[in-house]
Design a protein around this motif. Structure first.
Motif, PDB file in Angstrom:
ATOM      1  N   ILE A  77     -37.120   3.734   6.171  1.00  0.00           N
ATOM      2  CA  ILE A  77     -37.750   5.033   5.932  1.00  0.00           C
ATOM      3  C   ILE A  77     -38.655   5.340   7.128  1.00  0.00           C
ATOM      4  O   ILE A  77     -39.657   4.650   7.359  1.00  0.00           O
ATOM      5  CB  ILE A  77     -38.580   5.033   4.625  1.00  0.00           C
ATOM      6  CG1 ILE A  77     -37.682   4.681   3.429  1.00  0.00           C
ATOM      7  CG2 ILE A  77     -39.244   6.387   4.414  1.00  0.00           C
ATOM      8  CD1 ILE A  77     -38.439   4.539   2.116  1.00  0.00           C
ATOM      9  N   GLU A  78     -38.285   6.378   7.899  1.00  0.00           N
ATOM     10  CA  GLU A  78     -39.078   6.786   9.062  1.00  0.00           C
ATOM     11  C   GLU A  78     -40.115   7.811   8.599  1.00  0.00           C
ATOM     12  O   GLU A  78     -39.757   8.913   8.188  1.00  0.00           O
ATOM     13  CB  GLU A  78     -38.182   7.415  10.132  1.00  0.00           C
ATOM     14  CG  GLU A  78     -37.040   6.524  10.610  1.00  0.00           C
ATOM     15  CD  GLU A  78     -37.524   5.339  11.438  1.00  0.00           C
ATOM     16  OE1 GLU A  78     -38.711   5.310  11.803  1.00  0.00           O
ATOM     17  OE2 GLU A  78     -36.696   4.434  11.706  1.00  0.00           O
ATOM     18  N   GLY A  79     -41.394   7.410   8.622  1.00  0.00           N
ATOM     19  CA  GLY A  79     -42.448   8.336   8.197  1.00  0.00           C
ATOM     20  C   GLY A  79     -43.338   7.765   7.120  1.00  0.00           C
ATOM     21  O   GLY A  79     -44.388   8.320   6.806  1.00  0.00           O
ATOM     22  N   LEU A  80     -42.926   6.645   6.524  1.00  0.00           N
ATOM     23  CA  LEU A  80     -43.759   5.948   5.540  1.00  0.00           C
ATOM     24  C   LEU A  80     -43.828   4.470   5.916  1.00  0.00           C
ATOM     25  O   LEU A  80     -42.804   3.843   6.163  1.00  0.00           O
ATOM     26  CB  LEU A  80     -43.198   6.095   4.121  1.00  0.00           C
ATOM     27  CG  LEU A  80     -43.186   7.506   3.501  1.00  0.00           C
ATOM     28  CD1 LEU A  80     -42.549   7.456   2.114  1.00  0.00           C
ATOM     29  CD2 LEU A  80     -44.604   8.080   3.408  1.00  0.00           C
ATOM     30  N   ARG A 110     -40.577  13.715   0.874  1.00  0.00           N
ATOM     31  CA  ARG A 110     -39.388  13.919   1.695  1.00  0.00           C
ATOM     32  C   ARG A 110     -39.681  14.736   2.953  1.00  0.00           C
ATOM     33  O   ARG A 110     -39.032  14.572   3.984  1.00  0.00           O
ATOM     34  CB  ARG A 110     -38.229  14.507   0.887  1.00  0.00           C
ATOM     35  CG  ARG A 110     -38.415  15.874   0.327  1.00  0.00           C
ATOM     36  CD  ARG A 110     -37.193  16.299  -0.530  1.00  0.00           C
ATOM     37  NE  ARG A 110     -35.989  16.438   0.278  1.00  0.00           N
ATOM     38  CZ  ARG A 110     -34.911  15.660   0.157  1.00  0.00           C
ATOM     39  NH1 ARG A 110     -34.877  14.689  -0.730  1.00  0.00           N
ATOM     40  NH2 ARG A 110     -33.849  15.863   0.924  1.00  0.00           N
ATOM     41  N   ILE A 158     -39.691   8.855  -2.509  1.00  0.00           N
ATOM     42  CA  ILE A 158     -38.885   9.489  -1.459  1.00  0.00           C
ATOM     43  C   ILE A 158     -38.852  10.998  -1.657  1.00  0.00           C
ATOM     44  O   ILE A 158     -39.045  11.781  -0.715  1.00  0.00           O
ATOM     45  CB  ILE A 158     -37.449   8.903  -1.455  1.00  0.00           C
ATOM     46  CG1 ILE A 158     -37.500   7.402  -1.130  1.00  0.00           C
ATOM     47  CG2 ILE A 158     -36.565   9.640  -0.450  1.00  0.00           C
ATOM     48  CD1 ILE A 158     -36.184   6.676  -1.327  1.00  0.00           C
ATOM     49  N   ARG A 207     -42.182  14.440   4.867  1.00  0.00           N
ATOM     50  CA  ARG A 207     -42.788  13.568   5.877  1.00  0.00           C
ATOM     51  C   ARG A 207     -41.771  12.605   6.497  1.00  0.00           C
ATOM     52  O   ARG A 207     -42.064  11.944   7.480  1.00  0.00           O
ATOM     53  CB  ARG A 207     -43.913  12.735   5.244  1.00  0.00           C
ATOM     54  CG  ARG A 207     -45.048  13.514   4.614  1.00  0.00           C
ATOM     55  CD  ARG A 207     -46.177  12.577   4.247  1.00  0.00           C
ATOM     56  NE  ARG A 207     -46.752  11.952   5.438  1.00  0.00           N
ATOM     57  CZ  ARG A 207     -47.821  12.403   6.091  1.00  0.00           C
ATOM     58  NH1 ARG A 207     -48.447  13.484   5.667  1.00  0.00           N
ATOM     59  NH2 ARG A 207     -48.274  11.772   7.161  1.00  0.00           N
ATOM     60  N   ILE A 208     -40.618  12.494   5.830  1.00  0.00           N
ATOM     61  CA  ILE A 208     -39.631  11.496   6.254  1.00  0.00           C
ATOM     62  C   ILE A 208     -38.671  12.130   7.255  1.00  0.00           C
ATOM     63  O   ILE A 208     -37.938  13.077   6.924  1.00  0.00           O
ATOM     64  CB  ILE A 208     -38.875  10.942   5.034  1.00  0.00           C
ATOM     65  CG1 ILE A 208     -39.858  10.273   4.061  1.00  0.00           C
ATOM     66  CG2 ILE A 208     -37.794   9.948   5.462  1.00  0.00           C
ATOM     67  CD1 ILE A 208     -39.261   9.886   2.721  1.00  0.00           C
ATOM     68  N   ILE A 255     -34.636  11.875   6.490  1.00  0.00           N
ATOM     69  CA  ILE A 255     -34.342  12.100   5.064  1.00  0.00           C
ATOM     70  C   ILE A 255     -32.853  12.301   4.808  1.00  0.00           C
ATOM     71  O   ILE A 255     -32.330  11.901   3.763  1.00  0.00           O
ATOM     72  CB  ILE A 255     -35.166  13.290   4.505  1.00  0.00           C
ATOM     73  CG1 ILE A 255     -35.073  13.338   2.972  1.00  0.00           C
ATOM     74  CG2 ILE A 255     -34.732  14.614   5.123  1.00  0.00           C
ATOM     75  CD1 ILE A 255     -35.716  12.190   2.276  1.00  0.00           C
TER      76      ILE A 255
END
Length: 800
Positions: A306-309, A270, A266, A272-273, A276
């Motif tokens: 987790i938005e982005g992974l 971070r 994370i 990319r999220i 976060i």
């Protein structure tokens, strides 16, 4: 004989001391026997009767072994470091050293007053410099071998005691010392790599004689499982999340992953999220929860996607979401799990709450209603479809993982590395120096012990800092390696340190050159019989077995297992049936009992009150029964006659000796005492006994009530001390009855009992039954239809 315990007990205790009756001789030609009890923590409250029960079991065994010709070592000592003493010192301003010495003096007085046959020349105290020098020595040897390390971790912290606790010391989310709620705190922690010895600890259980529940608790605590490590690739970045599972056969049913809120991936990604901030807020909330709270099965499922992974299922190739949730911990496994909601109840609840797909891969249930956790035929699983045997399914999936390079077989343990430090004053200083140039440097062996400095302020620092950190003269030092300025480690060892090897120091307690002489270790080890509480069969026993196995690998000790046998005693509850505690006011002080009844009555009662391994409430009236029993035994001296007793009584004595002898080995002390009580009734019925018979009874009573036994032994002219007299043998032929009582039935109803010779012929048995005056009236004027005789049991006469 007059039984005056106030006169008898001090008299014989003095004679035992004078004769060194219980002194264990190193390297004797006699066979050795090493009996061990858990040494007490010397609290200010002193001992209660539960301590007396705990030590009385092997006290009886030790006394019996001496009388059987063994060279017995039965030692005692004091596990004296720890928070209760330090907390008391803070409260009163009295130094922990003074408190400890005072408490040890009180405990010693209580133990001596009860007449325990300890070898008082071998007493150890874990707080003495000559003792903890070798505790530090073992620590440094572990440091040398890579079994000691430091790491930043979320730890269990007690805000009340201001101390970091291991998982073992904070079970149920409560501090083991003050029972306060613990919190999670990020801290640098010292660890011992006990997991390196997990397999050896498991394998060693095959070499020992432990109670089945003791063995099972250790197996469960270590918690070895065989499964697979599997790598899940991330879609957006070149990264893999590694998980461990015991059910790799269900991989096609994985529809999401969960990672710990503290997982490093994370922080790494971070940027990319997109959510976060939500992840950070959730992580902050988790930090307020204890590990116990986070891992409870029955609780509301919480988490954040987790938005982005996104993860890729390695066997199906499908994209699956990743969540963070409090029930996944970085300290357990890899900090990431795969979720199979169709076949796991927690995953099912999580999937239902967050609207995640549920894919059935094992037939047998209705996943629209609940997760199916049973076995069945594999479905929706590509190459596993049609498999019906779980073992075969797992084996096939392991092959696939290896072929594709996406996973491999692996082993995990429930047991974690041992958090091995306290931020308090009253403990063994950790002999490590921190140097800016050399890193962590061990204190040279020649400088051990690294002594605990004498201070007046024992208050722990705020935020979990050790009181030692405030003492500049202790902290500031020179690096043993480069000579530059350095700082000492200020944490101390946990209380478990000193108790992890005390059984070795008893063997050679005054040795200044080694923790014990190798020849003495070879003679005495392993401990033949260890008895203690069930509450210590995981923590203390696993820790001490770990230390011992490490010392065995070093060549310091001669055997791989420290304890050949381990048994346990049950608690003595208060008169109210509750566990004894000062707050409940139901604690019974052994001194109070000895004042009124004497030590022998106390000793006899704690072993007579019930099954030794079970809990039993204190009962004053039952203790009075034990007092009457011993008074009646004392009066037997006046019944001795040259030709006293009879053949039946002689048989009863041999039966009793056999019963007591065998019961002691099985810790069946209550039935052993009951058999002596029954014998006493038979003697009084006859009205006399001979000297040899009384001698037999005195000797088998001696381990239970040694003061009275010594006095009676002296009175009948016994040679030397009864405690060192030969244990009586029984004649097996005399334990078999020559006669037997047989029930006589008329038409199936018992009308009398007759005494017949053992294995009496049928005709004689029936004739004797008919001749009995109580039977004859039932036969008068009747016709005998049938006569039945079951040898040694019944005679049945059918009449009409």
């Amino acid at each position: 004989m007059k039984y005056d315990f106030r006169e008898i007990e001090p008299k014989w205790q003095a004679k035992w001391d004078e004769a060194k009756a219980f002194h264990a001789v190193d390297n004797s030609e006699k066979p050795k026997y090493y009996t061990l009890v858990e040494f007490p923590y010397p609290s200010g409250a002193g001992m209660h009767v539960g301590h007396i029960k705990a030590y009385s079991g092997l006290e009886v065994v030790s006394r019996k072994r001496r009388m059987q010709g063994y060279n017995v070592m039965f030692p005692i000592g004091f596990d004296a470091y720890g928070l209760p003493t330090e907390n008391y010192a803070i409260k009163t301003g009295i130094h922990p050293r003074e408190v400890t010495d005072r408490n040890i003096e009180k405990f010693t007085s209580q133990l001596r007053r009860v007449g325990f046959s300890f070898d008082w020349d071998r007493v150890v105290d874990t707080t003495e410099e000559g003792y903890y020098r070798w505790t530090q020595w073992i620590f440094l040897k572990m440091f040398e071998k890579g079994l000691v390390f430091r790491d930043n971790a979320l730890v269990n912290y007690c805000p009340s005691c201001k101390v970091v606790l291991s998982n073992e010391d904070s079970q149920g989310g409560k501090c083991d010392i003050c029972k306060s709620d613990i919190v999670q705190k990020s801290k640098t922690v010292w660890y011992l790599r006990i997991t390196e010895y997990a397999d050896k600890l498991l394998q060693g259980l095959d070499e020992v004689d432990y109670l089945p529940n003791v063995t099972q608790q250790q197996v469960n605590w270590i918690g070895k499982s065989t499964g697979a490590f599997v790598n899940f690739s991330l879609k957006e970045v070149d990264e893999k999340l590694r998980i461990y599972t015991t059910r790799c056969d269900t991989l096609f049913g994985v529809t999401f992953m969960v990672i710990a809120p503290e997982h490093p991936v994370i922080e790494k990604y971070r940027d990319r999220i997109s959510n976060i901030e939500a992840l950070d807020a959730y992580k902050e909330e988790c930090a307020k929860k204890t590990e116990f709270e986070r891992t409870q099965l029955v609780k509301e499922k919480t988490g954040v996607r987790i938005e982005g992974l996104t993860a890729i299922n390695p066997v199906s190739g499908k994209e699956i979401p990743i969540y963070i949730s409090d029930y996944v911990m970085m300290g357990y496994g890899t900090g990431a799990i795969m979720a199979v909601p169709a076949h796991d109840e927690r995953d099912y609840a999580f999937a239902k709450k967050f609207g995640i797909d549920i894919v059935e891969v094992i037939k047998g249930g209705d996943i629209a209603v609940a997760a199916y956790t049973g076995d069945g035929e594999m479905v929706n699983s590509d190459f596993l479809n049609g498999f019906t045997n779980k073992k075969d399914s797992i084996a096939r999936m392991l092959e696939h993982l290896a072929e594709q390079g996406i996973g491999e077989m692996g082993v995990q343990y429930k047991m974690k590395d041992w958090a091995f430090n306290r931020q308090r004053y009253w403990g063994e200083p950790i002999p490590i120096v921190h140097c800016a140039h050399c890193g962590m440097v061990p204190v040279p062996y020649a400088e051990l012990p690294l002594k605990l400095p004498k201070v007046n302020n024992f208050e722990p620092g705020e935020g979990g800092e050790s009181p030692l950190a405030k003492i500049e003269s202790f902290v500031n030092c020179k690096c043993p390696k480069c000579g530059g300025d350095a700082k000492r480690e200020t944490d101390t060892m946990p209380q478990w340190a000193g108790s992890s090897w005390y059984f070795l120091r008893y063997i050679d307690p005054k040795n200044e050159d080694a923790l014990a002489d190798p020849e003495k270790l070879k003679y005495w080890m392993p401990v033949d019989w260890y008895n203690g509480g069930m509450e210590h069969v995981t923590r203390h026993m696993i820790y001490s077995r770990f230390w011992h196995k490490f010392l065995y690998d070093l060549g310091v000790v001669p055997c791989s297992e420290p304890y050949a046998k381990r048994t346990a005693q049950g608690l003595i509850l208060g008169p109210d049936g509750e566990k004894m505690s000062k707050s409940k006011g139901n604690v019974v002080d052994p001194n109070d009992v000895v004042d009124v009844y004497g030590a022998d009555v106390l000793r006899t009662y704690v072993l007579f009150m019930g099954d030794y391994a079970s809990a039993a409430p204190w009962n004053e009236s039952s203790m009075k029964g034990c007092k009457r029993f011993l008074e009646r035994v004392a009066d037997l001296v006046d019944l001795v006659k040259p030709n006293g007793g009879n053949a039946k009584l002689e048989s009863a004595f041999h039966k009793t000796v056999k019963k007591v002898s065998l019961d002691i080995e099985e810790l069946k002390f209550n039935t052993a005492i009951a058999s002596m009580m029954a014998l006493l009734n038979e003697v009084y019925e006859v009205g006399s006994l001979n000297r040899e018979e009384l001698s037999m009874l005195i000797r088998v009573l001696s381990p239970f009530a040694p003061h009275l036994a010594e006095e009676m032994w002296e009175t009948i002219g016994g040679e030397g001390l009864c405690s060192l007299a030969e244990w009586p043998a029984w004649d097996e032929s005399k334990t078999v009855d020559s006669t037997v009582e047989v029930a006589v039935q008329i038409n199936g109803k018992v009308r009398a009992t007759v005494e017949l010779p053992l294995n009496c012929p049928k005709e004689d048995a029936i004739a004797a039954a008919k001749a009995d005056t109580r039977v004859a009236p039932y036969l008068e004027g009747k016709t005998v239809v049938k006569e039945i005789s079951v040898p040694n049991k019944i005679v049945n006469i059918v009449v009409k």
